[in-house]
Design a protein around this motif. Sequence first.
Motif, PDB file in Angstrom:
ATOM      1  N   GLU A   1       0.808  -1.216   0.000  1.00 48.94           N
ATOM      2  CA  GLU A   1       0.000   0.000   0.000  1.00 48.94           C
ATOM      3  C   GLU A   1       0.842   1.267   0.000  1.00 48.94           C
ATOM      4  OE1 GLU A   1      -2.481  -0.795   3.448  1.00 48.94           O
ATOM      5  OE2 GLU A   1      -4.075  -1.427   2.102  1.00 48.94           O
ATOM      6  N   ALA A   2       2.163   1.135  -0.083  1.00 47.96           N
ATOM      7  CA  ALA A   2       3.073   2.280   0.007  1.00 47.96           C
ATOM      8  C   ALA A   2       2.761   3.369  -1.015  1.00 47.96           C
ATOM      9  CB  ALA A   2       4.520   1.818  -0.146  1.00 47.96           C
ATOM     10  N   ASN A   3       2.391   3.001  -2.240  1.00 46.85           N
ATOM     11  CA  ASN A   3       2.128   3.981  -3.291  1.00 46.85           C
ATOM     12  C   ASN A   3       0.670   4.411  -3.367  1.00 46.85           C
ATOM     13  OD1 ASN A   3       4.692   4.517  -4.444  1.00 46.85           O
ATOM     14  ND2 ASN A   3       4.681   2.440  -5.267  1.00 46.85           N
ATOM     15  N   LYS A   4      -0.171   3.870  -2.508  1.00 48.29           N
ATOM     16  CA  LYS A   4      -1.574   4.274  -2.518  1.00 48.29           C
ATOM     17  C   LYS A   4      -1.698   5.677  -1.910  1.00 48.29           C
ATOM     18  CE  LYS A   4      -3.504  -0.173  -3.068  1.00 48.29           C
ATOM     19  NZ  LYS A   4      -4.193  -1.283  -2.482  1.00 48.29           N
ATOM     20  N   ILE A   5      -2.824   6.283  -2.163  1.00 40.56           N
ATOM     21  CA  ILE A   5      -3.054   7.683  -1.811  1.00 40.56           C
ATOM     22  C   ILE A   5      -3.496   7.849  -0.357  1.00 40.56           C
ATOM     23  CG2 ILE A   5      -4.425   9.732  -2.361  1.00 40.56           C
ATOM     24  CD1 ILE A   5      -2.410   8.972  -4.563  1.00 40.56           C
ATOM     25  N   MET A   6      -2.706   8.617   0.385  1.00 40.28           N
ATOM     26  CA  MET A   6      -3.093   9.000   1.737  1.00 40.28           C
ATOM     27  C   MET A   6      -3.979  10.246   1.677  1.00 40.28           C
ATOM     28  SD  MET A   6      -0.739  10.052   4.970  1.00 40.28           S
ATOM     29  CE  MET A   6      -0.679   8.506   5.861  1.00 40.28           C
ATOM     30  N   HIS A   7      -3.681  11.148   0.733  1.00 41.82           N
ATOM     31  CA  HIS A   7      -4.481  12.359   0.543  1.00 41.82           C
ATOM     32  C   HIS A   7      -4.248  12.886  -0.868  1.00 41.82           C
ATOM     33  CE1 HIS A   7      -6.544  16.080   1.464  1.00 41.82           C
ATOM     34  NE2 HIS A   7      -5.540  16.727   0.899  1.00 41.82           N
ATOM     35  N   ILE A   8      -5.351  13.251  -1.536  1.00 41.75           N
ATOM     36  CA  ILE A   8      -5.264  13.891  -2.846  1.00 41.75           C
ATOM     37  C   ILE A   8      -6.304  15.002  -2.865  1.00 41.75           C
ATOM     38  CG2 ILE A   8      -6.851  12.273  -3.981  1.00 41.75           C
ATOM     39  CD1 ILE A   8      -4.976  12.509  -6.491  1.00 41.75           C
ATOM     40  N   ALA A   9      -5.975  16.123  -3.490  1.00 43.97           N
ATOM     41  CA  ALA A   9      -6.874  17.277  -3.539  1.00 43.97           C
ATOM     42  C   ALA A   9      -6.883  17.873  -4.938  1.00 43.97           C
ATOM     43  CB  ALA A   9      -6.430  18.324  -2.521  1.00 43.97           C
ATOM     44  N   LEU A  10      -8.087  18.094  -5.464  1.00 47.87           N
ATOM     45  CA  LEU A  10      -8.267  18.707  -6.780  1.00 47.87           C
ATOM     46  C   LEU A  10      -9.130  19.953  -6.617  1.00 47.87           C
ATOM     47  CD1 LEU A  10      -7.951  18.648  -9.886  1.00 47.87           C
ATOM     48  CD2 LEU A  10     -10.042  17.256  -9.955  1.00 47.87           C
ATOM     49  N   PRO A  11      -8.533  21.162  -6.731  1.00 46.84           N
ATOM     50  CA  PRO A  11      -9.348  22.375  -6.666  1.00 46.84           C
ATOM     51  C   PRO A  11     -10.308  22.436  -7.858  1.00 46.84           C
ATOM     52  CG  PRO A  11      -7.027  22.886  -6.341  1.00 46.84           C
ATOM     53  CD  PRO A  11      -7.103  21.464  -6.822  1.00 46.84           C
ATOM     54  N   ILE A  12     -11.553  22.785  -7.545  1.00 44.97           N
ATOM     55  CA  ILE A  12     -12.588  22.965  -8.567  1.00 44.97           C
ATOM     56  C   ILE A  12     -13.269  24.287  -8.238  1.00 44.97           C
ATOM     57  CG2 ILE A  12     -14.682  22.033  -9.613  1.00 44.97           C
ATOM     58  CD1 ILE A  12     -13.740  19.251  -8.585  1.00 44.97           C
ATOM     59  N   GLY A  13     -12.925  25.317  -8.978  1.00 41.28           N
ATOM     60  CA  GLY A  13     -13.410  26.651  -8.631  1.00 41.28           C
ATOM     61  C   GLY A  13     -12.842  27.028  -7.277  1.00 41.28           C
ATOM     62  N   LYS A  14     -13.702  27.484  -6.361  1.00 36.40           N
ATOM     63  CA  LYS A  14     -13.261  27.839  -5.011  1.00 36.40           C
ATOM     64  C   LYS A  14     -13.316  26.641  -4.068  1.00 36.40           C
ATOM     65  CE  LYS A  14     -14.601  32.667  -5.291  1.00 36.40           C
ATOM     66  NZ  LYS A  14     -15.420  33.737  -4.718  1.00 36.40           N
ATOM     67  N   ASN A  15     -13.780  25.509  -4.543  1.00 34.04           N
ATOM     68  CA  ASN A  15     -13.915  24.304  -3.728  1.00 34.04           C
ATOM     69  C   ASN A  15     -12.783  23.342  -4.012  1.00 34.04           C
ATOM     70  OD1 ASN A  15     -16.679  24.856  -2.560  1.00 34.04           O
ATOM     71  ND2 ASN A  15     -17.085  25.011  -4.745  1.00 34.04           N
ATOM     72  N   VAL A  16     -12.665  22.333  -3.172  1.00 36.72           N
ATOM     73  CA  VAL A  16     -11.641  21.308  -3.344  1.00 36.72           C
ATOM     74  C   VAL A  16     -12.286  19.943  -3.151  1.00 36.72           C
ATOM     75  CG1 VAL A  16      -9.437  20.403  -2.515  1.00 36.72           C
ATOM     76  CG2 VAL A  16      -9.869  22.867  -2.441  1.00 36.72           C
ATOM     77  N   LEU A  17     -12.107  19.058  -4.126  1.00 40.86           N
ATOM     78  CA  LEU A  17     -12.542  17.672  -4.011  1.00 40.86           C
ATOM     79  C   LEU A  17     -11.357  16.889  -3.482  1.00 40.86           C
ATOM     80  CD1 LEU A  17     -14.757  15.561  -4.573  1.00 40.86           C
ATOM     81  CD2 LEU A  17     -13.789  15.327  -6.870  1.00 40.86           C
ATOM     82  N   MET A  18     -11.561  16.138  -2.396  1.00 37.14           N
ATOM     83  CA  MET A  18     -10.461  15.429  -1.746  1.00 37.14           C
ATOM     84  C   MET A  18     -10.794  13.947  -1.605  1.00 37.14           C
ATOM     85  SD  MET A  18      -9.574  18.189   1.227  1.00 37.14           S
ATOM     86  CE  MET A  18     -11.277  18.465   1.683  1.00 37.14           C
ATOM     87  N   ALA A  19      -9.739  13.133  -1.423  1.00 34.08           N
ATOM     88  CA  ALA A  19      -9.955  11.694  -1.264  1.00 34.08           C
ATOM     89  C   ALA A  19      -8.732  11.020  -0.680  1.00 34.08           C
ATOM     90  CB  ALA A  19     -10.286  11.055  -2.613  1.00 34.08           C
ATOM     91  N   ASN A  20      -8.905   9.753  -0.382  1.00 38.11           N
ATOM     92  CA  ASN A  20      -7.813   8.888   0.045  1.00 38.11           C
ATOM     93  C   ASN A  20      -8.181   7.439  -0.272  1.00 38.11           C
ATOM     94  OD1 ASN A  20      -9.676   9.204   2.551  1.00 38.11           O
ATOM     95  ND2 ASN A  20      -8.532   7.321   2.916  1.00 38.11           N
ATOM     96  N   ASP A  21      -7.166   6.575  -0.255  1.00 34.13           N
ATOM     97  CA  ASP A  21      -7.389   5.133  -0.311  1.00 34.13           C
ATOM     98  C   ASP A  21      -7.471   4.643   1.125  1.00 34.13           C
ATOM     99  OD1 ASP A  21      -7.321   4.586  -3.126  1.00 34.13           O
ATOM    100  OD2 ASP A  21      -5.151   4.921  -3.085  1.00 34.13           O
ATOM    101  N   VAL A  22      -8.437   3.799   1.418  1.00 27.30           N
ATOM    102  CA  VAL A  22      -8.569   3.225   2.756  1.00 27.30           C
ATOM    103  C   VAL A  22      -7.631   2.023   2.838  1.00 27.30           C
ATOM    104  CG1 VAL A  22     -10.139   2.101   4.375  1.00 27.30           C
ATOM    105  CG2 VAL A  22     -10.942   4.018   2.973  1.00 27.30           C
ATOM    106  N   PRO A  23      -6.717   1.998   3.820  1.00 32.52           N
ATOM    107  CA  PRO A  23      -5.830   0.837   3.956  1.00 32.52           C
ATOM    108  C   PRO A  23      -6.646  -0.441   4.175  1.00 32.52           C
ATOM    109  CG  PRO A  23      -5.064   2.651   5.318  1.00 32.52           C
ATOM    110  CD  PRO A  23      -6.419   3.027   4.801  1.00 32.52           C
ATOM    111  N   GLU A  24      -6.177  -1.534   3.590  1.00 27.09           N
ATOM    112  CA  GLU A  24      -6.894  -2.805   3.709  1.00 27.09           C
ATOM    113  C   GLU A  24      -7.112  -3.197   5.157  1.00 27.09           C
ATOM    114  OE1 GLU A  24      -5.171  -5.889   1.298  1.00 27.09           O
ATOM    115  OE2 GLU A  24      -5.232  -4.621  -0.491  1.00 27.09           O
ATOM    116  N   SER A  25      -6.193  -2.826   6.037  1.00 26.36           N
ATOM    117  CA  SER A  25      -6.328  -3.179   7.456  1.00 26.36           C
ATOM    118  C   SER A  25      -7.548  -2.521   8.104  1.00 26.36           C
ATOM    119  CB  SER A  25      -5.068  -2.772   8.223  1.00 26.36           C
ATOM    120  OG  SER A  25      -4.901  -1.370   8.188  1.00 26.36           O
ATOM    121  N   MET A  26      -8.084  -1.487   7.475  1.00 25.43           N
ATOM    122  CA  MET A  26      -9.256  -0.794   8.007  1.00 25.43           C
ATOM    123  C   MET A  26     -10.554  -1.303   7.394  1.00 25.43           C
ATOM    124  SD  MET A  26      -7.820   3.098   8.255  1.00 25.43           S
ATOM    125  CE  MET A  26      -9.195   3.705   9.211  1.00 25.43           C
ATOM    126  N   GLY A  27     -10.461  -2.285   6.494  1.00 22.35           N
ATOM    127  CA  GLY A  27     -11.648  -2.818   5.834  1.00 22.35           C
ATOM    128  C   GLY A  27     -11.932  -2.103   4.535  1.00 22.35           C
TER     129      GLY A  27
END
Length: 145
Positions: free
Chosen positions: A49-75
């Motif tokens: 999981e080393a290369n998976k995303i802990m945090h990613i952010a994409l600005p869209i106008g004045k807002n930001v869409l954010m996400a992460n990959d959930v580690p398998e250990s968390m389900g």
Amino acid sequence: MALINPHINFNGNAEEAFNFYKSVFGGEFANILRFKDMPSPEYPFAEKEANKIMHIALPIGKNVLMANDVPESMGRVNENENRSKISISAESREEADKLFNGLSEGGSIEMPISDSPWGSYFGMFRDKFGIEWMVDFDPKYNGKI
């Protein structure tokens, strides 16, 4: 005025999803942080999981869409659950069509974009990553809801 910035959990495909969203919305990522960039003995992660995303952010106008990959250990995240929808208020019918058609590509349309009984131009779908979206253009608000 406060901004609302949605945050989405993914099962290992956050980067793929956000590259797709970037292709539709345009712009550049404000931040990409991988698990390997933030090693922590408190929150260990599997080497795969080393290369998976802990945090990613994409600005869209004045807002930001954010996400992460959930580690398998968390389900796993249930990709077919009834999640809250992300609502986009477009500034024109043309922009609404572009966003609706781009984001729904490969997904399933719940309500085709069209003139609604309440006066806006509106449609709903689930994208190919299981995320639910609503797109509308209301000329009374001109994209400023």
